[in-house]
Design a protein around this motif. Sequence first.
Motif, PDB file in Angstrom:
ATOM      1  N   ARG A  76       0.854  -1.183   0.000  1.00  0.00           N
ATOM      2  CA  ARG A  76       0.000   0.000   0.000  1.00  0.00           C
ATOM      3  C   ARG A  76       0.891   1.235   0.000  1.00  0.00           C
ATOM      4  O   ARG A  76       1.672   1.438   0.923  1.00  0.00           O
ATOM      5  N   LYS A 128       4.240  -3.869   4.461  1.00  0.00           N
ATOM      6  CA  LYS A 128       2.967  -3.637   3.787  1.00  0.00           C
ATOM      7  C   LYS A 128       2.771  -2.185   3.338  1.00  0.00           C
ATOM      8  O   LYS A 128       2.169  -1.926   2.310  1.00  0.00           O
ATOM      9  N   TYR A 129       3.269  -1.226   4.125  1.00  0.00           N
ATOM     10  CA  TYR A 129       2.994   0.186   3.831  1.00  0.00           C
ATOM     11  C   TYR A 129       4.269   0.916   3.394  1.00  0.00           C
ATOM     12  O   TYR A 129       5.298   0.835   4.068  1.00  0.00           O
ATOM     13  N   LYS A 143       5.088  -2.511   9.988  1.00  0.00           N
ATOM     14  CA  LYS A 143       5.043  -2.988   8.595  1.00  0.00           C
ATOM     15  C   LYS A 143       5.241  -1.837   7.594  1.00  0.00           C
ATOM     16  O   LYS A 143       4.646  -1.823   6.523  1.00  0.00           O
ATOM     17  N   LEU A 183      -8.273  -0.246   3.330  1.00  0.00           N
ATOM     18  CA  LEU A 183      -6.985  -0.583   3.957  1.00  0.00           C
ATOM     19  C   LEU A 183      -7.106  -1.706   4.989  1.00  0.00           C
ATOM     20  O   LEU A 183      -6.099  -2.240   5.448  1.00  0.00           O
ATOM     21  N   GLU A 203      -5.538  -6.782   6.996  1.00  0.00           N
ATOM     22  CA  GLU A 203      -5.209  -6.310   8.353  1.00  0.00           C
ATOM     23  C   GLU A 203      -6.089  -7.038   9.381  1.00  0.00           C
ATOM     24  O   GLU A 203      -5.606  -7.480  10.408  1.00  0.00           O
TER      25      GLU A 203
END
Lengths: 244, 215
Positions: free
Chosen positions: A43, A94-95, A118, B171, B175
């Motif tokens: 992301r 992830k980010y 992350k 998002l 998660e």
Amino acid sequence: MKLIKILILSLFVFIQAKADTIYNLIKIPNLEIYEINTSNKLRYLYAKQPFTIGIDNNINCYNSEKKRLDKKYKIIQKNLNKYDQVFLKKINLKYIVLCEKLSISGILTAGIPDHKMKTLIIDIKFDSKYFERVLHHEVFHIINDGYKDYFDEKEWSKLNDDNFKYTACSTCSNKTGLYVYKEFNGFFTEYSKSTASEDMAEVYSHIISDKDNVELKINNDPILKKKVEFIKENILKIDKNFKF
Amino acid sequence: MIKKIKASLSEKITFIFLLSLGIFSLTSFLLIKDKCLFVKDYNPLKITFDNPKNIAILNVPCGNVIIELYPNVSPNAVERFKTLIKSKAYDDVAFHRVIKDTLVQAGDLEFGKKGNLNYGKIGTGKSGLGNINSEVDVPFNFKKGSVALARTQKYNTEDSQFFIILRDEPLYETEYTPIGKVIYGLEALKKIKYLDKSQYVLRPDYINTLRMLIN
């Protein structure tokens, strides 16, 4: 004067506490989604406004203009697409936060990895000559933070000449040059000599970003050859299907 | 001798006006106080479901919220949720974390029970059944109304707490562990009590009951 004070106070009382999903997830304020529909599920977020985080608010980064963001995103995505979703999950990344003039305690830096959250913060204005390689350097720090046992610093240090010693921290010396040596003598760059983990990250970044030449480069350098083997061996322990 | 005074026309009009105003104000006050006035209450017995075994009925102050559970997406999490529903563990449990138009969270069985609310620890309580692993690998679109298990900052810490989102949250995919989606009654969740300045609610609303349509 009293009336002004009351008006200001009432503003705070009546302003709605808004939910910031990104902040709740990675504890960095002032971010917005840049791109989340990616093949490896990374992301990409960008700073809409400057942000300050960290202990004693020692990490700062600023927003960029859209043009630069769009240009650098393409480069970053091309490089990080080398990692598939399975590997990224294993290393807990992830980010990707895109901003500029990233600094920690006043010292400008290319990236700040946060394995726990992350997240990798990237300074998109960092020296373009080293930019792509630096991305993989920072990814390695995320890997290293999750697999300390595999990347044992004492074992790594033993690969060097007996009389060589790293400094106490990556900013404890002036060895910050990222230019690639012509004669390696066990190290790809000056920055490699700062700490064991920076040395590992430099070796890793060369393997990933310059894989066609790295084998040739290390042929006459037994120390560097061992270091490359060390990194490759341990990355494959994390993901046996990893493609260098 | 007291002489009768006849009200003039203008006085009569003023009196009627004031009386009407009084009645209007009182009615408005009563109507506005009833936050559930315009919320439709769904009767699950009057609805036909494709898969009634996976339908859960969450009864909240403004009526029924009908949730379809997705055991094919997250088998372990749905099983845990059903286990707790069947033991009536969620009854009288607070919506302790509410963000206006964003999400409602409940399910702290240890510190969120009516009559035994612990404001200092609410949100940290456990069910006593232990943590379960996160199930985040199946692609899931976190659209408005999605229901998911809450966790701490770490994966694999899901237990009994769950949340329902009142807006799309892309998002959240990978998660949080999704367990289902609200198919009727999302409006009732928008009326759950929230605070302007804090996500954690003082004197919160409670789940009345949470049941499976078919036991």
